[in-house]
Design an enzyme around this catalytic site. Structure first.
Site, PDB file in Angstrom:
ATOM      1  N   HIS A 153       0.797  -1.370   0.076  1.00  0.00           N
ATOM      2  CA  HIS A 153      -0.052  -0.064  -0.050  1.00  0.00           C
ATOM      3  C   HIS A 153       0.826   1.181  -0.106  1.00  0.00           C
ATOM      4  O   HIS A 153       1.877   1.138   0.797  1.00  0.00           O
ATOM      5  CB  HIS A 153      -0.798   0.064   1.235  1.00  0.00           C
ATOM      6  N   ASP A 194       2.286   2.211   3.275  1.00  0.00           N
ATOM      7  CA  ASP A 194       3.297   1.174   3.972  1.00  0.00           C
ATOM      8  C   ASP A 194       4.731   1.654   3.730  1.00  0.00           C
ATOM      9  O   ASP A 194       5.622   1.282   4.850  1.00  0.00           O
ATOM     10  CB  ASP A 194       3.175  -0.406   3.506  1.00  0.00           C
ATOM     11  N   HIS A 253     -11.047 -14.101   3.466  1.00  0.00           N
ATOM     12  CA  HIS A 253     -12.278 -13.326   3.101  1.00  0.00           C
ATOM     13  C   HIS A 253     -13.403 -14.150   2.537  1.00  0.00           C
ATOM     14  O   HIS A 253     -14.577 -13.619   3.058  1.00  0.00           O
ATOM     15  CB  HIS A 253     -11.824 -11.961   1.835  1.00  0.00           C
ATOM     16  N   ASP A 277      -0.954 -12.483   2.002  1.00  0.00           N
ATOM     17  CA  ASP A 277      -1.500 -11.558   2.731  1.00  0.00           C
ATOM     18  C   ASP A 277      -1.717 -12.193   3.970  1.00  0.00           C
ATOM     19  O   ASP A 277      -2.870 -12.487   4.768  1.00  0.00           O
ATOM     20  CB  ASP A 277      -2.766 -11.022   2.149  1.00  0.00           C
ATOM     21  N   ASP A 314      -4.935 -13.578  -2.710  1.00  0.00           N
ATOM     22  CA  ASP A 314      -4.255 -13.253  -1.446  1.00  0.00           C
ATOM     23  C   ASP A 314      -4.305 -14.434  -0.507  1.00  0.00           C
ATOM     24  O   ASP A 314      -5.376 -14.894  -0.179  1.00  0.00           O
ATOM     25  CB  ASP A 314      -4.859 -12.360  -0.730  1.00  0.00           C
ATOM     26  N   GLU A 332      -9.046 -13.278  -1.654  1.00  0.00           N
ATOM     27  CA  GLU A 332      -8.371 -13.621  -0.444  1.00  0.00           C
ATOM     28  C   GLU A 332      -9.107 -15.048   0.265  1.00  0.00           C
ATOM     29  O   GLU A 332     -10.386 -14.757   0.609  1.00  0.00           O
ATOM     30  CB  GLU A 332      -8.109 -12.391   0.282  1.00  0.00           C
ATOM     31  N   GLU A 371     -10.650  -6.636  -4.772  1.00  0.00           N
ATOM     32  CA  GLU A 371     -10.642  -7.752  -3.869  1.00  0.00           C
ATOM     33  C   GLU A 371     -11.810  -7.809  -2.874  1.00  0.00           C
ATOM     34  O   GLU A 371     -12.012  -6.956  -2.083  1.00  0.00           O
ATOM     35  CB  GLU A 371      -9.136  -7.651  -2.946  1.00  0.00           C
TER      36      GLU A 371
HETATM   37  C1  XUL Z   1      -7.438  -6.565   4.213  1.00  0.00           C
HETATM   38  C2  XUL Z   1      -6.906  -6.879   2.970  1.00  0.00           C
HETATM   39  C3  XUL Z   1      -5.849  -5.859   2.548  1.00  0.00           C
HETATM   40  C4  XUL Z   1      -5.968  -5.956   0.809  1.00  0.00           C
HETATM   41  C5  XUL Z   1      -5.017  -4.751   0.207  1.00  0.00           C
HETATM   42  O1  XUL Z   1      -8.180  -7.461   4.794  1.00  0.00           O
HETATM   43  O2  XUL Z   1      -6.818  -7.964   2.690  1.00  0.00           O
HETATM   44  O3  XUL Z   1      -4.615  -5.970   2.986  1.00  0.00           O
HETATM   45  O4  XUL Z   1      -5.303  -7.001   0.425  1.00  0.00           O
HETATM   46  O5  XUL Z   1      -5.533  -3.418   0.737  1.00  0.00           O
HETATM   47 CO    CO Z   2      -5.762  -8.964   0.947  1.00  0.00          CO
END
Ligand code: XUL
Ligand code: CO
Length: 437
Positions: A102, A105, A272, A340, A297, A269, A233
């Site tokens: 990001h 970061d 998620h 991630d 992710d 992800e 995402e």
């Molecule tokens: C948060 C997440 C983030 C994204 C990028 O849950 O997964 O880190 O991958 O913003």
């Molecule tokens: Co993520």
């Protein structure tokens, strides 16, 4: 480059019998699986935020516990530079080909956007130099439009257009930095793009706003000549009660509604998907079935906790199912498998970062090897093909080609009566998978 992870040498592949915890047992970057090397298939990436900026904090322990040697300087820009050096030392020693960040970061915010962007330019120049020196590449960049207090009520979906403008300005700059560093993708994760209470929310308006933001990003991508993939995402909740990008199906439908589908793919992800009540492979499959699985992710949740714990992936079934989806769609590039994921609060030694990534990379390497064998042997596909055979002949063929009518199907049933019962053979297929893992 041997300053922050002293005593740790480049991680090597030593094979399944090795007992060396700092060696790969399965990930052998140059070994071929099918037509590609493992490195080409897996495209591993290290997440800057968790591994180099994370402090091991949690809601009950807001102070960092990690004491990272690269996070000690009193000047914030010196800390940012030290962190960048530590990141490249780590990624090179690990042997991952990619990393992601990001904007916030890699470089801290200053008092004004102008000053913040100046800082970013300085750090991006350093990143560019270190990328050149080490050969590590940028998988994707993204913008953190959720941590600062101005984004409390969202970024693109904020009820205040002034905040919308801030998000747009920040994303514009982050896209330009991604282009500068030859990033292969750009990610949108809507950290607070959702609502906390319907009592103060105009949902239709917020979704229209979000679509405007994404259209502006597409326009800017074209304007600056960024050729990478734009990725959304999905995540169902956390930090908001309800996030608009709930899951793969919801995001695909949103993109279709707002005429954005051609311009975006999805970054799925694992944790998620499980927060949305799905399995990881479910959301991968939903995205892939639409030709829209762009990147991953990789992580996992905890069955007993039920929140976004972002643990490193070690489940061989999950990795195998993920690799089956990836192989069947012909690969994940220009996306990749980005960890991630964060080490646990108690795993505070820098060496724990190596153990965590080695475990994740070995798990996906095993998943890759098993999935390739399952596909080569036709162990599952043959069964699935046969299950749908009736659509390739007779009345089924007519249905799929659009030539059948309700009246004809009614006649078919009058003539043929009850269909024969066919077992789905779930247990048999689970046993087949077990024989490959
Ligand atoms: C948060 C997440 C983030 C994204 C990028 O849950 O997964 O880190 O991958 O913003
Ligand atoms: Co993520």
């Amino acid at each position: 480059m041997n300053k922050f992870f002293k005593g740790i040498k480049k991680i090597k592949y030593e094979g399944p019998d090795s007992k060396n915890p700092l060696a790969f047992k399965h990930y052998n970057p140059r070994a071929k699986v099918g037509k590609k090397t493992m490195q080409e298939h897996l495209r591993f990436s290290v997440a800057y935020w968790h591994s180099f900026k994370g402090g091991g904090t949690d809601p009950f322990g807001p102070n960092p516990v990690y004491d990272r040697p690269w996070d000690q300087a009193s000047d914030p820009m010196q800390r940012a530079e030290d962190t960048m050096h530590a990141a490249f030392e780590f990624i090179s020693k690990l042997g991952a080909p990619f990393y992601c960040w990001h904007d916030r970061d890699i470089s801290p915010e200053a008092d004004t956007l102008r000053e913040t962007n100046k800082r970013l330019d300085k750090i991006v120049a350093l990143a560019g130099k270190l990328q050149k020196d080490t050969g590590v590449k940028l998988l994707w960049g993204t913008s953190n439009c959720f941590s600062h207090e101005r984004f409390t009520h969202g970024a693109g979906t904020n009820p205040d257009a002034h905040v919308f403008a801030w998000a747009a300005a920040q994303i514009k700059k982050a896209m330009e930095c991604t282009l500068e560093l030859k990033g292969q993708n750009y990610v949108f994760w809507g950290g607070r793009e959702g609502y906390s209470s319907l009592l103060n929310t105009n949902m239709a308006h917020e979704q229209d706003q979000m679509a405007r933001l994404l259209h502006l990003a597409v326009d800017h991508k074209k304007k600056i000549g960024f050729k990478g993939t734009l990725l959304v995402e999905p995540k169902p909740k956390e930090p908001t009660k309800h996030q608009y990008d709930y899951d793969a199906a919801t995001v695909l439908s949103f993109l279709r509604k707002y005429d954005l589908l051609d311009e975006f793919k999805l970054n799925i992800e694992a944790n998620h998907a499980t927060l949305a009540g799905h399995t990881f492979e479910h959301d991968l499959q939903v995205a892939s079935a639409d030709g829209k699985l762009g990147s991953i992710d990789a992580n996992r949740g905890d069955y007993l906790l039920g929140w976004d714990t972002d643990q490193f992936p070690t489940d061989l079934y999950s990795a195998t199912y993920a690799m089956l989806v990836i192989l069947k769609q012909g690969g994940i590039g220009p996306g990749g498998i980005n960890f991630d994921a964060k080490v646990r609060r108690g795993s505070f030694d820098p060496v724990d970062l190596f153990h965590a990534h080695i475990g994740g990379m070995d798990s996906f390497a095993r998943g890759l090897k098993s999935a390739q064998k399952i596909i080569d042997d036709g162990a599952i596909d043959g069964f699935i093909k046969e299950r749908y055979a009736s659509y390739r002949r007779g009345i089924g063929k007519k249905v799929m080609s659009g030539k059948a009518t309700f009246a004809e199907l009614e006649r078919y049933v009058h003539q043929n009566g009850e269909p024969e019962k066919m077992s789905g053979r779930e247990e048999m297929l689970e046993n087949v998978i077990n024989s490959y893992i």
